[in-house]
Design a protein around this motif. Structure first.
Motif, PDB file in Angstrom:
ATOM      1  N   ASP A 116      19.692 -35.540  21.416  1.00 24.37           N
ATOM      2  CA  ASP A 116      18.619 -36.218  20.298  1.00 24.37           C
ATOM      3  C   ASP A 116      17.435 -35.328  20.226  1.00 24.37           C
ATOM      4  O   ASP A 116      16.512 -35.655  19.427  1.00 24.37           O
ATOM      5  N   GLU A 117      17.540 -34.014  20.850  1.00 22.36           N
ATOM      6  CA  GLU A 117      16.260 -33.159  20.558  1.00 22.36           C
ATOM      7  C   GLU A 117      16.650 -31.967  20.526  1.00 22.36           C
ATOM      8  O   GLU A 117      17.951 -31.570  21.278  1.00 22.36           O
ATOM      9  N   ALA A 118      16.376 -30.909  19.936  1.00 22.77           N
ATOM     10  CA  ALA A 118      16.652 -29.600  19.846  1.00 22.77           C
ATOM     11  C   ALA A 118      15.524 -28.627  19.131  1.00 22.77           C
ATOM     12  O   ALA A 118      14.631 -29.158  18.369  1.00 22.77           O
ATOM     13  N   GLN A 119      15.673 -27.358  19.095  1.00 24.30           N
ATOM     14  CA  GLN A 119      14.925 -26.360  18.602  1.00 24.30           C
ATOM     15  C   GLN A 119      15.601 -25.611  17.606  1.00 24.30           C
ATOM     16  O   GLN A 119      16.703 -25.067  17.714  1.00 24.30           O
ATOM     17  N   PHE A 162      35.462 -44.840  26.436  1.00 25.28           N
ATOM     18  CA  PHE A 162      36.020 -44.341  25.553  1.00 25.28           C
ATOM     19  C   PHE A 162      36.239 -45.278  24.296  1.00 25.28           C
ATOM     20  O   PHE A 162      35.796 -45.058  23.284  1.00 25.28           O
ATOM     21  N   ARG A 163      37.314 -46.357  24.652  1.00 16.58           N
ATOM     22  CA  ARG A 163      37.477 -47.467  23.664  1.00 16.58           C
ATOM     23  C   ARG A 163      36.258 -48.111  23.166  1.00 16.58           C
ATOM     24  O   ARG A 163      36.126 -48.175  22.141  1.00 16.58           O
ATOM     25  N   GLU A 164      35.249 -48.697  24.207  1.00 13.43           N
ATOM     26  CA  GLU A 164      34.278 -49.472  23.655  1.00 13.43           C
ATOM     27  C   GLU A 164      32.985 -48.793  23.348  1.00 13.43           C
ATOM     28  O   GLU A 164      32.303 -48.900  22.229  1.00 13.43           O
ATOM     29  N   ASP A 165      32.830 -47.626  23.706  1.00 12.91           N
ATOM     30  CA  ASP A 165      31.301 -46.899  23.622  1.00 12.91           C
ATOM     31  C   ASP A 165      31.499 -45.663  22.656  1.00 12.91           C
ATOM     32  O   ASP A 165      30.812 -45.116  22.216  1.00 12.91           O
ATOM     33  N   PHE A 166      32.638 -45.012  22.322  1.00 12.67           N
ATOM     34  CA  PHE A 166      32.866 -43.817  21.876  1.00 12.67           C
ATOM     35  C   PHE A 166      32.295 -43.894  20.434  1.00 12.67           C
ATOM     36  O   PHE A 166      31.341 -43.090  20.028  1.00 12.67           O
ATOM     37  N   VAL A 167      32.615 -44.883  19.653  1.00  9.27           N
ATOM     38  CA  VAL A 167      32.282 -44.861  18.182  1.00  9.27           C
ATOM     39  C   VAL A 167      30.733 -45.173  18.244  1.00  9.27           C
ATOM     40  O   VAL A 167      30.183 -44.415  17.257  1.00  9.27           O
ATOM     41  N   PRO A 168      29.845 -46.024  18.845  1.00  5.65           N
ATOM     42  CA  PRO A 168      28.543 -46.131  18.771  1.00  5.65           C
ATOM     43  C   PRO A 168      27.868 -44.860  19.355  1.00  5.65           C
ATOM     44  O   PRO A 168      26.929 -44.645  18.597  1.00  5.65           O
ATOM     45  N   ILE A 169      28.304 -44.248  20.261  1.00  2.09           N
ATOM     46  CA  ILE A 169      27.597 -43.232  20.788  1.00  2.09           C
ATOM     47  C   ILE A 169      27.953 -41.886  19.807  1.00  2.09           C
ATOM     48  O   ILE A 169      26.809 -40.917  19.664  1.00  2.09           O
ATOM     49  N   TYR A 170      29.054 -41.860  19.072  1.00  3.30           N
ATOM     50  CA  TYR A 170      29.252 -40.855  18.266  1.00  3.30           C
ATOM     51  C   TYR A 170      28.024 -41.079  16.881  1.00  3.30           C
ATOM     52  O   TYR A 170      27.833 -40.102  16.358  1.00  3.30           O
ATOM     53  N   ARG A 172      25.248 -42.535  16.871  1.00  2.00           N
ATOM     54  CA  ARG A 172      24.002 -42.260  17.415  1.00  2.00           C
ATOM     55  C   ARG A 172      23.866 -40.535  17.452  1.00  2.00           C
ATOM     56  O   ARG A 172      22.793 -39.809  17.063  1.00  2.00           O
ATOM     57  N   ALA A 173      24.802 -39.883  17.835  1.00  2.60           N
ATOM     58  CA  ALA A 173      24.782 -38.394  17.756  1.00  2.60           C
ATOM     59  C   ALA A 173      24.469 -38.015  16.343  1.00  2.60           C
ATOM     60  O   ALA A 173      23.771 -36.847  16.171  1.00  2.60           O
ATOM     61  N   VAL A 174      25.361 -38.388  15.425  1.00  4.01           N
ATOM     62  CA  VAL A 174      25.368 -37.756  14.079  1.00  4.01           C
ATOM     63  C   VAL A 174      23.753 -38.368  13.577  1.00  4.01           C
ATOM     64  O   VAL A 174      23.349 -37.491  12.880  1.00  4.01           O
ATOM     65  N   GLN A 175      23.440 -39.235  13.773  1.00  4.03           N
ATOM     66  CA  GLN A 175      21.813 -39.927  13.278  1.00  4.03           C
ATOM     67  C   GLN A 175      21.083 -38.889  13.968  1.00  4.03           C
ATOM     68  O   GLN A 175      19.977 -38.822  13.351  1.00  4.03           O
ATOM     69  N   ALA A 176      21.075 -38.727  15.230  1.00  7.53           N
ATOM     70  CA  ALA A 176      19.992 -37.840  15.945  1.00  7.53           C
ATOM     71  C   ALA A 176      20.229 -36.422  15.306  1.00  7.53           C
ATOM     72  O   ALA A 176      19.106 -35.775  15.011  1.00  7.53           O
ATOM     73  N   TYR A 177      21.134 -35.798  14.973  1.00 11.43           N
ATOM     74  CA  TYR A 177      21.369 -34.680  14.394  1.00 11.43           C
ATOM     75  C   TYR A 177      20.816 -34.748  12.971  1.00 11.43           C
ATOM     76  O   TYR A 177      20.100 -33.734  12.381  1.00 11.43           O
ATOM     77  N   GLN A 178      20.926 -35.645  12.280  1.00 12.27           N
ATOM     78  CA  GLN A 178      20.233 -35.917  10.890  1.00 12.27           C
ATOM     79  C   GLN A 178      18.703 -35.921  11.031  1.00 12.27           C
ATOM     80  O   GLN A 178      18.041 -35.164  10.337  1.00 12.27           O
ATOM     81  N   ARG A 179      18.092 -36.414  12.260  1.00  8.09           N
ATOM     82  CA  ARG A 179      16.924 -36.478  12.474  1.00  8.09           C
ATOM     83  C   ARG A 179      16.177 -34.886  12.566  1.00  8.09           C
ATOM     84  O   ARG A 179      15.180 -34.421  12.285  1.00  8.09           O
ATOM     85  N   HIS A 189      25.747 -29.263  10.166  1.00  9.10           N
ATOM     86  CA  HIS A 189      27.172 -29.565   9.557  1.00  9.10           C
ATOM     87  C   HIS A 189      26.985 -30.686   8.948  1.00  9.10           C
ATOM     88  O   HIS A 189      25.970 -31.872   9.268  1.00  9.10           O
ATOM     89  N   SER A 190      27.892 -31.212   8.008  1.00  8.25           N
ATOM     90  CA  SER A 190      27.745 -32.229   6.995  1.00  8.25           C
ATOM     91  C   SER A 190      28.008 -33.448   7.741  1.00  8.25           C
ATOM     92  O   SER A 190      29.079 -33.516   8.376  1.00  8.25           O
ATOM     93  N   GLN A 191      27.076 -34.604   7.404  1.00 10.04           N
ATOM     94  CA  GLN A 191      27.319 -35.737   7.964  1.00 10.04           C
ATOM     95  C   GLN A 191      28.790 -36.383   7.417  1.00 10.04           C
ATOM     96  O   GLN A 191      29.309 -37.033   8.195  1.00 10.04           O
ATOM     97  N   THR A 192      29.135 -35.981   6.270  1.00 12.69           N
ATOM     98  CA  THR A 192      30.264 -36.487   5.809  1.00 12.69           C
ATOM     99  C   THR A 192      31.476 -36.172   6.411  1.00 12.69           C
ATOM    100  O   THR A 192      32.534 -36.883   6.810  1.00 12.69           O
ATOM    101  N   ASP A 193      31.582 -34.838   6.956  1.00 10.09           N
ATOM    102  CA  ASP A 193      32.686 -34.209   7.821  1.00 10.09           C
ATOM    103  C   ASP A 193      32.637 -34.957   9.077  1.00 10.09           C
ATOM    104  O   ASP A 193      33.639 -34.967   9.984  1.00 10.09           O
ATOM    105  N   GLN A 194      31.411 -35.164   9.870  1.00 18.31           N
ATOM    106  CA  GLN A 194      31.271 -35.654  11.055  1.00 18.31           C
ATOM    107  C   GLN A 194      32.027 -37.060  11.118  1.00 18.31           C
ATOM    108  O   GLN A 194      32.584 -37.599  11.857  1.00 18.31           O
ATOM    109  N   TYR A 195      31.636 -37.966   9.934  1.00 21.68           N
ATOM    110  CA  TYR A 195      32.218 -39.326   9.859  1.00 21.68           C
ATOM    111  C   TYR A 195      33.770 -39.368   9.500  1.00 21.68           C
ATOM    112  O   TYR A 195      34.479 -40.251   9.727  1.00 21.68           O
ATOM    113  N   SER A 196      34.063 -38.197   8.851  1.00 23.48           N
ATOM    114  CA  SER A 196      35.543 -38.249   8.361  1.00 23.48           C
ATOM    115  C   SER A 196      36.195 -38.305   9.925  1.00 23.48           C
ATOM    116  O   SER A 196      37.400 -38.677   9.830  1.00 23.48           O
TER     117      SER A 196
END
Length: 297
Positions: A116-119, A162-170, A172-179, A189-196
Motif C-alpha cells: 500500500d506504499e511505493a515510490q 485462499f478461498r475466503e481471503d483472496f478476493v478481499p485482499i486482491y 485491497r491491492a488494486v485499490q492501493a495501487y490506484q491510490r 496497469h489498468s484496473q480493468t485488467d486487474q479485475y478481469s
C-alpha cells in the motif's frame, strides 16, 4: 526436450540449521525485519518467517529464504504479495496455484498480503516504474496472530485462506495501487485488467470467495507455458555436460497439488535411474551465490 512425470506421496526434510534473528513482537515490521527470521509472538511462542518480494518465484529467490526457515520445529510462515504492479512499463505479477501447492506440501503457512506504499522511479530508458513497495504491516501482524491460533496444518490454513481471503485482499491491492497512481502521479496497469483476472477466478455463486478449481485452471496454464519456454532457453554462461538434455518435469502429490518444473540437465543411467542436475553460473565469483544454491536445492 525431455518430459518427465511423477507423483510424490510423502515428503520429509530436516532443513539446514541456521541461526535466524528473533524479532520481538513490539518491534515487528514486515517491511524492516530480515527476509528470513523468527518472530516472538505475544504469547511468547516462536514462528519462523520468510518474506517474498514478488509473487513470481523465478525472479526473486523466495525458496532460498524459505529454505532458511525449514529447520524450525514450530510453525513456518511465508508472506507473499498477492500481486505486484511495478508500473505500466514494468511487470505485473500475481500469486499462482503452484506456489499454493508447494507451500501446502512443505507445510508452510501462507500469509497473503498487499502493498500500500511505493515510490516512483524512472529508469535509464525513461520508463515510469514504482519501487520501494511496502506491505500493510498492521494486516500482516493481525494475520500472523490468526495463524498462531490456528490448530490445523498449513494445508488446511492455506486452502481456507485462499478461498475466503483472496478476493478481499486482491481488491485491497488494486485499490492501493490506484491510490499510489494518483498520489505519486505514475501510470500503473489498468484496473480493468486487474479485475478481469479476479472475475475469472471468483466463485460464480459466491463472488466474495475464490474458486480454487478456477484459480488452478487459470494460473496453472500460464505456469506450464512459462516452464515450456524455459526449456528452450540456452544460457550462454552455463556449461552443461554433453549428452544431457533440458527437461520439463510435471509432479503431482497426494494433496491435489501440481507443479511444473524445469531442469538444466537430465541424464539417463540404465533403465531405472535418472540424474536431474540444476546448473548455476556466476560472472563475478568462484561459486554462485548462496541464494542461487539454496533456490536450486
Amino acid at each position: 526436450m525431455i518430459r518427465l512425470e511423477g507423483t510424490v506421496s510423502s515428503f520429509s526434510f530436516n532443513g539446514q540449521p541456521l541461526a535466524l534473528k528473533t524479532v520481538a513482537w513490539k518491534d515487528f515490521d514486515i517491511n524492516r525485519c530480515p527476509s528470513s527470521c523468527k518472530v516472538e509472538m505475544p504469547d511468547r511462542s516462536i514462528m519462523a518467517l520468510s518474506r517474498w518480494v514478488s509473487p513470481k518465484r523465478t525472479r526473486s529467490y523466495p525458496f532460498a529464504r524459505i529454505y532458511d526457515t525449514y529447520s524450525h520445529n514450530g510453525k513456518i510462515v511465508t508472506v507473499i504479495p498477492i500481486m505486484k504492479d511495478e508500473g505500466a512499463d514494468g511487470d505485473n505479477d500475481r500469486v499462482n496455484f503452484i506456489s499454493l501447492s508447494w507451500m501446502n506440501f512443505t507445510n508452510v503457512y501462507i500469509l497473503l498480503a498487499w502493498y500500500d506504499e511505493a515510490q516512483p522511479k524512472q529508469n535509464d530508458r525513461g520508463k515510469q516504474l514504482i519501487t520501494s513497495q511496502r506491505f500493510n504491516n498492521q494486516y500482516v501482524k493481525e494475520t500472523l496472530q490468526k495463524i498462531g491460533a490456528f490448530k490445523q496444518d498449513a494445508h488446511h490454513w492455506n486452502d481456507l485462506h485462499f478461498r475466503e481471503d483472496f478476493v478481499p485482499i486482491y481488491d485491497r491491492a488494486v485499490q492501493a495501487y490506484q491510490r499510489i497512481q494518483e498520489v505519486k502521479a505514475v501510470q500503473l496497469h489498468s484496473q480493468t485488467d486487474q479485475y478481469s483476472f479476479l472475475d475469472r477466478v471468483r466463485d460464480p455463486n459466491h463472488s466474495h470467495l475464490l474458486n480454487l478449481t478456477r484459480f488452478k485452471e487459470v494460473t496453472l496454464a500460464k505456469s506450464l507455458s512459462a516452464a515450456h519456454r524455459e526449456t528452450s532457453v540456452d544460457h550462454e554462461k552455463e556449461q552443461l555436460q554433453p549428452d544431457t538434455q533440458k527437461a520439463l518435469i510435471e509432479v503431482t502429490n497426494n494433496l491435489g497439488g501440481k507443479y511444473a518444473l524445469t531442469a538444466d540437465e537430465v541424464l539417463f543411467v540404465g533403465e531405472e535411474r535418472v540424474i536431474i542436475q540444476e546448473s548455476k553460473n556466476t560472472t563475478r565469483e568462484w561459486l554462485p551465490s548462496s541464494y542461487d544454491i539454496k533456490d536450486g536445492l
